[in-house]
Design a protein around this motif. Structure first.
Motif, short mmCIF file in Angstrom:
data_model
loop_
_atom_site.label_atom_id
_atom_site.label_comp_id
_atom_site.label_asym_id
_atom_site.label_seq_id
_atom_site.Cartn_x
_atom_site.Cartn_y
_atom_site.Cartn_z
N SER A 14 -81.39 36.30 2.36
CA SER A 14 -81.70 37.02 1.21
C SER A 14 -81.58 36.88 0.47
O SER A 14 -81.08 35.95 -0.53
CB SER A 14 -81.09 38.60 1.48
N PRO A 15 -82.62 37.66 -1.07
CA PRO A 15 -83.02 36.63 -1.99
C PRO A 15 -81.19 37.03 -2.92
O PRO A 15 -81.06 36.48 -4.31
CB PRO A 15 -83.42 38.27 -2.89
N THR A 16 -80.21 37.72 -2.58
CA THR A 16 -79.20 37.66 -2.77
C THR A 16 -77.83 36.83 -1.87
O THR A 16 -76.58 37.48 -2.42
CB THR A 16 -78.07 39.33 -3.09
N TYR A 17 -77.94 36.21 -0.64
CA TYR A 17 -77.14 35.67 -0.11
C TYR A 17 -76.63 34.37 -0.96
O TYR A 17 -77.07 33.56 -1.19
CB TYR A 17 -77.92 35.57 1.24
N TYR A 18 -75.45 34.51 -1.00
CA TYR A 18 -74.73 33.45 -1.79
C TYR A 18 -73.38 33.29 -1.22
O TYR A 18 -72.28 33.76 -1.02
CB TYR A 18 -74.45 34.00 -3.19
N ALA A 19 -73.13 31.91 -0.66
CA ALA A 19 -72.22 31.66 0.42
C ALA A 19 -71.76 29.91 0.42
O ALA A 19 -72.39 29.12 -0.81
CB ALA A 19 -72.61 31.54 2.45
N VAL A 20 -70.23 30.50 1.20
CA VAL A 20 -70.05 28.75 1.67
C VAL A 20 -69.63 28.29 2.98
O VAL A 20 -69.24 29.79 3.27
CB VAL A 20 -68.77 28.41 0.22
N TYR A 21 -70.16 27.37 3.36
CA TYR A 21 -69.94 27.15 4.81
C TYR A 21 -68.89 25.99 4.96
O TYR A 21 -68.94 25.34 3.76
CB TYR A 21 -70.76 27.03 5.83
N PHE A 22 -67.81 26.14 5.29
CA PHE A 22 -67.25 24.83 5.39
C PHE A 22 -65.58 25.31 7.19
O PHE A 22 -66.01 25.89 7.59
CB PHE A 22 -65.75 25.57 4.69
N GLU A 23 -64.72 24.21 7.06
CA GLU A 23 -64.32 23.59 7.54
C GLU A 23 -62.73 23.40 7.74
O GLU A 23 -63.55 23.23 6.54
CB GLU A 23 -65.04 22.85 9.12
N ASP A 24 -61.91 24.23 8.42
CA ASP A 24 -60.85 24.30 8.89
C ASP A 24 -60.07 22.51 9.07
O ASP A 24 -61.79 22.10 8.92
CB ASP A 24 -59.27 24.67 9.44
N PRO A 25 -59.07 22.21 8.77
CA PRO A 25 -58.20 20.55 9.18
C PRO A 25 -59.24 19.76 9.91
O PRO A 25 -58.80 18.99 11.21
CB PRO A 25 -57.54 19.99 8.29
N CYS A 26 -58.76 21.18 11.02
CA CYS A 26 -59.19 20.54 12.81
C CYS A 26 -60.18 21.24 13.42
O CYS A 26 -60.86 21.18 14.21
CB CYS A 26 -58.29 21.87 13.53
N GLY A 27 -61.29 21.94 12.76
CA GLY A 27 -62.77 21.92 13.08
C GLY A 27 -63.34 23.45 13.13
O GLY A 27 -63.77 23.86 13.58
N ASN A 28 -62.33 24.33 12.85
CA ASN A 28 -62.52 25.87 12.79
C ASN A 28 -63.66 26.50 11.42
O ASN A 28 -63.43 25.59 10.52
CB ASN A 28 -61.85 26.78 13.01
N LYS A 29 -64.59 26.54 12.33
CA LYS A 29 -65.53 27.09 11.24
C LYS A 29 -65.87 28.09 10.62
O LYS A 29 -65.24 29.14 11.12
CB LYS A 29 -67.07 26.66 11.90
N TYR A 30 -66.13 28.80 9.58
CA TYR A 30 -65.78 29.97 8.55
C TYR A 30 -67.08 29.70 7.47
O TYR A 30 -67.88 28.88 7.01
CB TYR A 30 -64.56 29.24 7.34
N GLU A 31 -67.68 30.98 7.05
CA GLU A 31 -67.94 31.12 5.92
C GLU A 31 -67.20 31.91 4.31
O GLU A 31 -67.00 33.04 4.75
CB GLU A 31 -69.42 32.06 6.01
N VAL A 32 -68.07 32.23 3.70
CA VAL A 32 -67.32 33.33 2.55
C VAL A 32 -68.44 33.46 1.74
O VAL A 32 -69.38 32.35 1.16
CB VAL A 32 -66.32 32.27 1.60
N VAL A 33 -69.05 34.61 1.64
CA VAL A 33 -70.34 35.30 1.30
C VAL A 33 -70.66 36.10 0.50
O VAL A 33 -69.59 37.20 0.90
CB VAL A 33 -71.33 35.35 2.75
N HIS A 34 -71.03 36.61 0.12
CA HIS A 34 -71.89 37.86 -1.01
C HIS A 34 -73.36 38.02 -1.31
O HIS A 34 -74.06 36.69 -1.21
CB HIS A 34 -71.42 37.43 -2.61
N ARG A 35 -72.94 39.14 -0.87
CA ARG A 35 -74.65 39.73 -0.91
C ARG A 35 -74.68 40.69 -1.35
O ARG A 35 -73.61 41.76 -1.08
CB ARG A 35 -75.33 39.40 0.88
N LEU A 36 -75.43 41.38 -1.95
CA LEU A 36 -76.32 42.78 -2.36
C LEU A 36 -77.40 43.38 -1.47
O LEU A 36 -76.63 44.59 -1.37
CB LEU A 36 -76.16 42.81 -3.56
N ASN A 37 -77.66 42.83 -0.44
CA ASN A 37 -78.30 43.76 0.28
C ASN A 37 -78.44 43.17 2.13
O ASN A 37 -78.12 41.73 1.90
CB ASN A 37 -79.40 44.62 -0.19
#
Length: 126
Positions: free
Chosen positions: A103-126
């Motif tokens: 989306s026009p306001t989707y700002y995120a980071v995708y990452f893994e913990d040291p064991c390979g589990n996956k995450y995302e932290v996102v900020h979006r307005l719509n």
């Protein structure tokens, strides 16, 4: 209403993963701990069992998969702070932080913990 209750997470090496989560989870609002012999529990505000919590246990046979756990950020600066914290704590950045074409306001980071589990932290307005 945010219907999130909890996450029960398996890691294949608790000694490797725990220092990472001890830095990450408080930054995401899981500031209280309720640890036992088998589980490391990080809770958010409120009274258990209704408070949101993130529980971690070791399972030597656990293998990460394509599942992803996502967290909201209050703004882009928080996404950037979490990305820096992930690197500092021994996690792996997979993509971002950056604007994504979701989306026009989707700002995120995708990452893994040291064991390979996956995450995302996102900020979006719509």
């Amino acid at each position: 209403m945010n219907r999130f209750s909890h996450i029960d997470l398996r890691v294949n090496r608790l000694a490797l993963a725990l220092p990472f989560y001890e830095k990450l989870l408080p930054a995401l609002g899981f500031t209280r701990t309720f640890h036992s012999a088998d589980w490391r529990v990080f809770a958010g505000e409120g009274e258990l069992p209704s408070a949101p919590y993130f529980a971690i246990t070791e399972d030597a046979n656990h293998r990460p998969c394509a599942n992803l756990i996502g967290f909201w950020a209050t703004d882009r600066e928080e996404v950037d702070r979490i990305a820096a914290l992930v690197k500092e704590a021994g996690g792996k950045l997979n993509d971002g932080p950056r604007q994504f074409p979701i989306s026009p306001t989707y700002y995120a980071v995708y990452f893994e913990d040291p064991c390979g589990n996956k995450y995302e932290v996102v900020h979006r307005l719509n």
